[in-house]
Design a protein around this motif. Structure first.
Motif, mmCIF file in Angstrom:
data_model
loop_
_atom_site.group_PDB
_atom_site.id
_atom_site.type_symbol
_atom_site.label_atom_id
_atom_site.label_comp_id
_atom_site.label_asym_id
_atom_site.label_seq_id
_atom_site.Cartn_x
_atom_site.Cartn_y
_atom_site.Cartn_z
ATOM 1 N N HIS A 58 0.834 -1.191 0.000
ATOM 2 C CA HIS A 58 0.000 0.000 0.000
ATOM 3 C C HIS A 58 0.877 1.252 0.000
ATOM 4 C CE1 HIS A 58 -3.386 -2.543 0.620
ATOM 5 N NE2 HIS A 58 -3.068 -2.885 1.849
ATOM 6 N N LYS A 59 0.282 2.352 -0.396
ATOM 7 C CA LYS A 59 1.003 3.627 -0.408
ATOM 8 C C LYS A 59 1.550 3.961 0.975
ATOM 9 C CE LYS A 59 0.482 8.481 -1.780
ATOM 10 N NZ LYS A 59 -0.454 9.499 -2.351
ATOM 11 N N ALA A 60 0.776 3.653 2.014
ATOM 12 C CA ALA A 60 1.213 3.959 3.377
ATOM 13 C C ALA A 60 2.423 3.136 3.806
ATOM 14 C CB ALA A 60 0.064 3.721 4.358
ATOM 15 N N GLU A 61 2.686 2.024 3.136
ATOM 16 C CA GLU A 61 3.826 1.173 3.466
ATOM 17 C C GLU A 61 5.117 1.610 2.776
ATOM 18 O OE1 GLU A 61 2.355 -3.264 4.112
ATOM 19 O OE2 GLU A 61 1.500 -2.445 2.264
ATOM 20 N N GLN A 62 5.008 2.495 1.808
ATOM 21 C CA GLN A 62 6.180 2.854 1.011
ATOM 22 C C GLN A 62 7.323 3.465 1.820
ATOM 23 O OE1 GLN A 62 6.687 1.926 -2.189
ATOM 24 N NE2 GLN A 62 4.700 0.874 -1.981
ATOM 25 N N PRO A 63 7.069 4.324 2.822
ATOM 26 C CA PRO A 63 8.212 4.893 3.557
ATOM 27 C C PRO A 63 9.087 3.843 4.234
ATOM 28 C CG PRO A 63 6.259 6.235 3.907
ATOM 29 C CD PRO A 63 5.801 4.999 3.188
ATOM 30 N N TRP A 64 8.469 2.901 4.971
ATOM 31 C CA TRP A 64 9.307 1.895 5.630
ATOM 32 C C TRP A 64 9.915 0.932 4.620
ATOM 33 C CZ3 TRP A 64 8.472 -3.187 4.900
ATOM 34 C CH2 TRP A 64 7.174 -3.681 4.718
ATOM 35 N N PRO B 118 8.621 0.373 11.714
ATOM 36 C CA PRO B 118 7.524 1.173 12.272
ATOM 37 C C PRO B 118 6.917 0.487 13.487
ATOM 38 C CG PRO B 118 6.835 0.049 10.259
ATOM 39 C CD PRO B 118 8.314 -0.169 10.378
#
Length: 205
Positions: free
Chosen positions: A154-160, A194
């Protein structure tokens, strides 16, 4: 020479799947260490290069088996036999549902823990290769595992995810020098996982 093999499934349909994080890891390594052009060999997409370590440069073969995940061992086994590389000099990067998202663990030997790519590698190499386990988390119910691993990040997972892949590549000299414990520690220092729920923590083994 060492072999750095990422596990995944070939083709655009699967390229952003959680199950393909192993492919993503070796791609990050190839970029970081400026490996040579990709080509087809050993039923894989391969590239060659060197990793600088305090003891000198270590030659490495990057592999992305094109046999589909469940037959990964056929490809890696072929390359290992060709170059006469022992399991101790093979590092396999793969997704791990029993680690919380963003967690990273090195392990040598052991069983497959339900990971079919690892099971195939064990059948072709024996169990004593080195596993770079990249946490993608567990969906909570067994019937959700397949959609989870074959779903895209998901887009929210991209940073980690981006931080973890960069850390895996940046810290690689420790693994190339054979110090898996320090490699694990440096990856997690560079890319702290995270926060996750207590339920996920209980599965982080």
């Amino acid at each position: 020479m060492i072999i750095l093999a990422g596990l995944g499934n070939p083709g655009p349909r699967y390229q952003n799947n959680r199950h393909n994080i192993g492919f993503m890891a070796v791609d990050a390594i190839a970029r970081r260490w400026k490996f040579g052009p990709e080509r087809a060999k050993f039923q894989s997409v391969i590239s060659e290069g060197e990793i600088d370590t305090p003891a000198g440069a270590v030659r490495a073969l990057l592999m992305k088996p094109q046999t589909y995940m469940n037959e990964s061992g056929r490809a890696v086994g072929e390359a290992a036999r060709f170059y006469k590389i022992p399991p101790s000099q093979i590092i396999v990067f793969h997704d791990e549902i029993d680690l919380a998202p963003g967690r990273f663990r090195m392990k040598t030997g052991g069983g497959a823990a339900g990971q079919n790519g690892v099971r195939s590698l064990i059948s072709h190499l024996g169990a004593d290769f080195r596993r770079a386990r990249l946490g993608i988390g567990h969906p909570g119910e067994s019937h959700l595992v397949m959609p989870h691993v074959l779903g895209d990040f998901h887009k929210a997972e991209q940073p980690w995810l981006e931080a973890l892949l960069n850390a895996v590549a940046d810290a690689l000299p420790f693994a190339a020098a054979g110090d898996d414990e320090r490699y694990q520690g440096e990856v997690m220092r560079l890319a702290p996982a995270p926060k996750f729920s207590p339920r996920q923590a209980a599965r982080d083994v």
